[in-house]
Design a protein around this motif. Structure first.
Motif, PDB file in Angstrom:
ATOM      1  N   ALA A 164      30.012  21.564  12.918  1.00  0.00           N
ATOM      2  CA  ALA A 164      30.678  21.284  14.189  1.00  0.00           C
ATOM      3  C   ALA A 164      29.693  21.394  15.351  1.00  0.00           C
ATOM      4  O   ALA A 164      29.713  20.563  16.277  1.00  0.00           O
ATOM      5  N   TRP A 165      28.829  22.405  15.340  1.00  0.00           N
ATOM      6  CA  TRP A 165      27.833  22.536  16.413  1.00  0.00           C
ATOM      7  C   TRP A 165      26.874  21.353  16.418  1.00  0.00           C
ATOM      8  O   TRP A 165      26.503  20.842  17.473  1.00  0.00           O
ATOM      9  N   GLU A 166      26.445  20.921  15.233  1.00  0.00           N
ATOM     10  CA  GLU A 166      25.539  19.769  15.151  1.00  0.00           C
ATOM     11  C   GLU A 166      26.223  18.527  15.719  1.00  0.00           C
ATOM     12  O   GLU A 166      25.593  17.719  16.414  1.00  0.00           O
ATOM     13  N   ALA A 167      27.503  18.366  15.397  1.00  0.00           N
ATOM     14  CA  ALA A 167      28.243  17.219  15.927  1.00  0.00           C
ATOM     15  C   ALA A 167      28.347  17.285  17.443  1.00  0.00           C
ATOM     16  O   ALA A 167      28.255  16.268  18.138  1.00  0.00           O
ATOM     17  N   ARG A 168      28.521  18.492  17.967  1.00  0.00           N
ATOM     18  CA  ARG A 168      28.594  18.634  19.421  1.00  0.00           C
ATOM     19  C   ARG A 168      27.258  18.315  20.077  1.00  0.00           C
ATOM     20  O   ARG A 168      27.208  17.715  21.153  1.00  0.00           O
ATOM     21  N   LEU A 169      26.166  18.735  19.450  1.00  0.00           N
ATOM     22  CA  LEU A 169      24.841  18.377  19.978  1.00  0.00           C
ATOM     23  C   LEU A 169      24.675  16.865  20.016  1.00  0.00           C
ATOM     24  O   LEU A 169      24.201  16.306  21.001  1.00  0.00           O
TER      25      LEU A 169
END
Length: 382
Positions: A61-66
């Motif tokens: 999820a964090w990677e997707a947000r980045l």
């Protein structure tokens, strides 16, 4: 089992939670220093078994947000889809979200992290479907195609890959020159007929054959259909009934033995070629292998230490053209004596071991190009 020295599992209320510090990489999009992730169980054993997966989903999820902060529309859209999936939802555009039952919409809203009056904008966009679908032009489709069709390149050599890419690049370039770099969703039947007319004019002018025009149409269609399918665009592409009727295919006339003797085998005829190119050409005379097949031969696939010297066409470092391309071809005449034996003696082919010399083998074909000891044989004809 994960590295629990860097994480801890503890009960908060009735359920176990995973507690872990936020990695430095995600500090720009995650204000918390430490996160608590519910494992949705009151069993410590089950909680520990679920911890790794829960942390992986958080990282995803964090990677997707980045990626969602990217200026590239395609990257933002893919990031929104990934983030929605990481949160347990399927990405839907805003119109389709609005058509969901009220309880489903509320579930999406409640899943958006952050204070109720300040929801995270990236998360909200992903769960409520406000990230616009990217515009995919014909040239953008070609960029996407290389990744979406990568299974077609498995096993290809560098040269094969170059020759596979070239006609697809040419087809897209030709279409853009005639029609323009349109969004593929906006390509009309008239656009495709205009492109077909362009090729018809060239065929009538004698510049190209119907076969060449059809190849361009096929390669363009392959790019567009692959992107449409793999990106799940659901477009109805106007690609039907565009091909030209091809005339009778011409059969290539064979080279006569006299022409080969007086042209290819004449003294100094191949002096303009280097040793490898000369050997490759001479090797084709009695074998008929493709130039790329000859260039791919190694000492392991050139077999001289047997009753019938031969080469084996195999998929070593390259992709064979078809299932039938894997074959064994006997070596005779100049292909044996002036090509492969000479090249092997000069170590022109890569080797995993020494090549054993071939003993003299004669056939009932003395005096012709098929004689294994052409052009001269120390033995008398039978």
């Amino acid at each position: 089992m994960g590295d629990f020295s860097a994480m801890s599992i503890a009960k908060r209320g009735r359920l176990y939670h995973l507690r872990r510090r936020v990695p430095r990489r995600y500090r720009s999009i995650e204000p918390r220093e430490t996160v608590w992730i519910s494992l949705h169980t009151d069993s410590e054993t089950i909680a520990r078994s679920k911890a790794d997966r829960a942390w992986s989903q958080m990282i995803e999820a964090w990677e997707a947000r980045l990626a969602g902060n990217s200026t590239d529309a395609e990257a933002r859209y893919e990031a929104a889809r990934d983030l929605a999936r990481a949160r347990g939802f399927r990405y839907l555009d805003a119109d389709n979200v609005a058509k969901l039952p009220v309880e489903d919409v509320v579930e999406r809203v409640e899943a958006i992290p952050g204070p109720a009056n300040q929801p995270d904008p990236v998360e909200a966009a992903a769960l409520l479907g406000t990230v616009p679908e990217p515009r995919i032009t014909v040239t953008k489709a070609l960029q996407l195609y290389w990744t979406l069709a990568r299974e077609k390149t498995f096993g290809k050599s560098e040269d094969q890959l170059r020759r596979w890419e070239a006609p697809r690049k040419k087809a897209v370039k030709n279409f853009v020159a005639v029609v323009g770099d349109k969004e593929i969703a906006n390509i009309t039947r008239d656009d495709m007929l205009d492109f077909r007319q362009h090729w018809l004019d060239r065929i009538e002018a004698g510049e190209v054959t119907a076969n060449s025009a059809n190849k361009d149409l096929i390669h363009l269609g392959d790019v567009l259909k692959t992107v449409n399918t793999m990106k799940r665009l659901g477009l109805v592409l106007p690609l039907g009934e565009l091909s030209f009727k091809e005339g009778e295919k011409l059969t290539r006339p064979p080279f006569s033995e006299e022409w080969i003797r007086t042209r290819l085998l004449a003294s100094g005829a191949l002096d303009g070629l280097n040793g490898q190119a000369s050997a490759l050409l001479l090797g084709m005379i009695n074998t008929g292998y493709r130039p790329s097949e000859g260039a791919a031969l190694t000492v392991d696939t050139i077999r001289l230490d047997c009753d019938v010297p031969h080469i084996s066409i195999e998929a070593e470092g390259r992709q064979l053209k078809s299932h039938y391309a894997r074959r064994v071809i006997p070596l005779t005449g100049v292909s044996l004596n002036r090509s492969l034996k000479k090249s092997l003696s000069r170590n022109a082919f890569p080797s995993s071991g020494p090549v054993r010399p071939m003993g003299h083998v004669c056939r009932r074909v003395h005096g012709s190009l098929l004689c294994p000891c052409f052009p001269s044989c120390p033995q008398q004809p039978w």
